[in-house]
Design a protein around this motif. Structure first.
Motif, PDB file in Angstrom:
ATOM      1  N   LEU A   1     131.913  76.983  92.071  1.00  0.00           N
ATOM      2  CA  LEU A   1     132.541  78.142  92.933  1.00  0.00           C
ATOM      3  C   LEU A   1     132.973  79.390  92.226  1.00  0.00           C
ATOM      4  CD1 LEU A   1     135.433  75.632  94.256  1.00  0.00           C
ATOM      5  CD2 LEU A   1     133.513  76.792  95.584  1.00  0.00           C
ATOM      6  N   VAL A   2     133.098  79.186  90.812  1.00  0.00           N
ATOM      7  CA  VAL A   2     133.315  80.533  90.086  1.00  0.00           C
ATOM      8  C   VAL A   2     131.989  81.445  90.269  1.00  0.00           C
ATOM      9  CG1 VAL A   2     133.694  81.324  87.809  1.00  0.00           C
ATOM     10  CG2 VAL A   2     135.018  79.665  88.568  1.00  0.00           C
ATOM     11  N   VAL A   3     130.924  80.988  89.701  1.00  0.00           N
ATOM     12  CA  VAL A   3     129.739  81.763  89.779  1.00  0.00           C
ATOM     13  C   VAL A   3     129.478  82.481  91.424  1.00  0.00           C
ATOM     14  CG1 VAL A   3     127.129  81.489  89.864  1.00  0.00           C
ATOM     15  CG2 VAL A   3     128.499  80.596  88.065  1.00  0.00           C
ATOM     16  N   ALA A   4     129.690  81.451  92.487  1.00  0.00           N
ATOM     17  CA  ALA A   4     129.493  81.981  93.725  1.00  0.00           C
ATOM     18  C   ALA A   4     130.422  83.163  93.969  1.00  0.00           C
ATOM     19  CB  ALA A   4     129.757  80.809  94.666  1.00  0.00           C
ATOM     20  N   ALA A   5     131.929  82.991  93.722  1.00  0.00           N
ATOM     21  CA  ALA A   5     132.900  84.130  94.017  1.00  0.00           C
ATOM     22  C   ALA A   5     132.605  85.353  92.982  1.00  0.00           C
ATOM     23  CB  ALA A   5     134.262  83.629  93.164  1.00  0.00           C
ATOM     24  N   VAL A   6     131.993  85.066  91.787  1.00  0.00           N
ATOM     25  CA  VAL A   6     131.771  86.401  90.859  1.00  0.00           C
ATOM     26  C   VAL A   6     130.537  86.968  91.626  1.00  0.00           C
ATOM     27  CG1 VAL A   6     130.566  87.072  88.835  1.00  0.00           C
ATOM     28  CG2 VAL A   6     132.613  85.543  88.710  1.00  0.00           C
ATOM     29  N   LEU A   7     129.624  86.177  92.091  1.00  0.00           N
ATOM     30  CA  LEU A   7     128.399  87.060  92.597  1.00  0.00           C
ATOM     31  C   LEU A   7     128.892  87.817  94.003  1.00  0.00           C
ATOM     32  CD1 LEU A   7     125.521  84.315  92.233  1.00  0.00           C
ATOM     33  CD2 LEU A   7     125.809  86.579  90.945  1.00  0.00           C
ATOM     34  N   LEU A   8     129.526  86.884  94.927  1.00  0.00           N
ATOM     35  CA  LEU A   8     129.929  87.509  96.246  1.00  0.00           C
ATOM     36  C   LEU A   8     130.775  88.701  96.158  1.00  0.00           C
ATOM     37  CD1 LEU A   8     130.360  84.136  98.343  1.00  0.00           C
ATOM     38  CD2 LEU A   8     128.556  85.603  98.444  1.00  0.00           C
ATOM     39  N   LEU A   9     131.715  88.755  95.154  1.00  0.00           N
ATOM     40  CA  LEU A   9     132.746  89.654  95.114  1.00  0.00           C
ATOM     41  C   LEU A   9     132.158  90.766  94.026  1.00  0.00           C
ATOM     42  CD1 LEU A   9     135.813  87.563  94.723  1.00  0.00           C
ATOM     43  CD2 LEU A   9     135.113  88.889  96.689  1.00  0.00           C
ATOM     44  N   ASP A  10     131.010  90.786  93.432  1.00  0.00           N
ATOM     45  CA  ASP A  10     130.275  91.690  92.593  1.00  0.00           C
ATOM     46  C   ASP A  10     131.267  91.933  91.475  1.00  0.00           C
ATOM     47  OD1 ASP A  10     128.093  93.173  91.947  1.00  0.00           O
ATOM     48  OD2 ASP A  10     129.028  94.786  93.037  1.00  0.00           O
ATOM     49  N   ILE A  11     131.870  91.080  90.823  1.00  0.00           N
ATOM     50  CA  ILE A  11     132.701  91.060  89.756  1.00  0.00           C
ATOM     51  C   ILE A  11     131.477  90.984  88.530  1.00  0.00           C
ATOM     52  CG2 ILE A  11     134.373  90.055  88.314  1.00  0.00           C
ATOM     53  CD1 ILE A  11     135.564  88.727  90.575  1.00  0.00           C
ATOM     54  N   ASP A  12     131.597  92.137  87.449  1.00  0.00           N
ATOM     55  CA  ASP A  12     130.949  92.122  86.402  1.00  0.00           C
ATOM     56  C   ASP A  12     131.447  90.952  85.486  1.00  0.00           C
ATOM     57  OD1 ASP A  12     129.278  93.628  84.697  1.00  0.00           O
ATOM     58  OD2 ASP A  12     130.943  94.105  83.398  1.00  0.00           O
ATOM     59  N   HIS A  13     130.198  90.512  84.831  1.00  0.00           N
ATOM     60  CA  HIS A  13     130.499  89.341  84.098  1.00  0.00           C
ATOM     61  C   HIS A  13     131.363  89.680  82.802  1.00  0.00           C
ATOM     62  CE1 HIS A  13     129.469  86.841  80.331  1.00  0.00           C
ATOM     63  NE2 HIS A  13     129.506  85.704  81.424  1.00  0.00           N
ATOM     64  N   GLY A  14     131.206  91.030  82.310  1.00  0.00           N
ATOM     65  CA  GLY A  14     132.146  91.301  80.983  1.00  0.00           C
ATOM     66  C   GLY A  14     133.432  91.239  81.638  1.00  0.00           C
ATOM     67  N   THR A  15     133.891  91.900  82.654  1.00  0.00           N
ATOM     68  CA  THR A  15     135.284  92.092  83.358  1.00  0.00           C
ATOM     69  C   THR A  15     135.766  90.452  83.515  1.00  0.00           C
ATOM     70  OG1 THR A  15     134.543  94.061  84.542  1.00  0.00           O
ATOM     71  CG2 THR A  15     136.646  92.812  85.249  1.00  0.00           C
ATOM     72  N   TYR A  16     134.983  89.929  84.055  1.00  0.00           N
ATOM     73  CA  TYR A  16     135.449  88.302  84.167  1.00  0.00           C
ATOM     74  C   TYR A  16     135.817  87.629  82.817  1.00  0.00           C
ATOM     75  CZ  TYR A  16     135.529  83.428  85.517  1.00  0.00           C
ATOM     76  OH  TYR A  16     135.850  82.087  85.440  1.00  0.00           O
ATOM     77  N   ALA A  17     134.861  87.705  81.866  1.00  0.00           N
ATOM     78  CA  ALA A  17     134.964  87.226  80.639  1.00  0.00           C
ATOM     79  C   ALA A  17     136.155  87.872  79.746  1.00  0.00           C
ATOM     80  CB  ALA A  17     133.739  87.503  79.847  1.00  0.00           C
ATOM     81  N   VAL A  18     136.597  89.018  80.066  1.00  0.00           N
ATOM     82  CA  VAL A  18     137.570  89.606  79.253  1.00  0.00           C
ATOM     83  C   VAL A  18     138.788  89.037  79.944  1.00  0.00           C
ATOM     84  CG1 VAL A  18     139.041  91.752  79.344  1.00  0.00           C
ATOM     85  CG2 VAL A  18     136.599  91.748  78.546  1.00  0.00           C
TER      86      VAL A  18
END
Length: 98
Positions: A44-61
């Motif tokens: 679910l998180v991977v799908a949300a990050v991809l669909l919402l176009d969230i940068d991995h670095g932003t999510y990691a922070v």
């Protein structure tokens, strides 16, 4: 406004915890070992990050505080595992297959 929300640390934490909550609900409902809450939350998180176009670095922070809390808990799991080392050695084939 949406960009600000998606880059917020609170959004990353809410996304992670919400995905895990959904995973636990699905696991309780269907009682299938393949529907592991962590596996569901990861998907679910991977799908949300991809669909919402969230940068991995932003999510990691955003989830650094959650990671900071989970690290000692993960290390604490090593003590019971070490105490069961003989049982783990005896069943190494089943563990590797699993």
């Amino acid at each position: 406004m949406n960009e600000l929300l998606l880059q917020s640390a609170y959004f990353s934490i809410a996304l992670s915890l919400g995905a895990y909550w959904v995973g636990t609900r699905i696991n309780k409902r269907f009682k299938n070992p393949l529907l592991n809450p962590l596996l569901i939350a990861t998907v679910l998180v991977v799908a949300a990050v991809l669909l919402l176009d969230i940068d991995h670095g932003t999510y990691a922070v955003g989830i650094r505080y959650l990671t900071w809390l989970l690290t000692p808990a993960t290390v604490c799991l090593s003590i019971p595992l070490y105490r069961q080392l003989s049982l783990l050695r005896k069943n190494w084939v089943a563990i590797c297959v699993g």
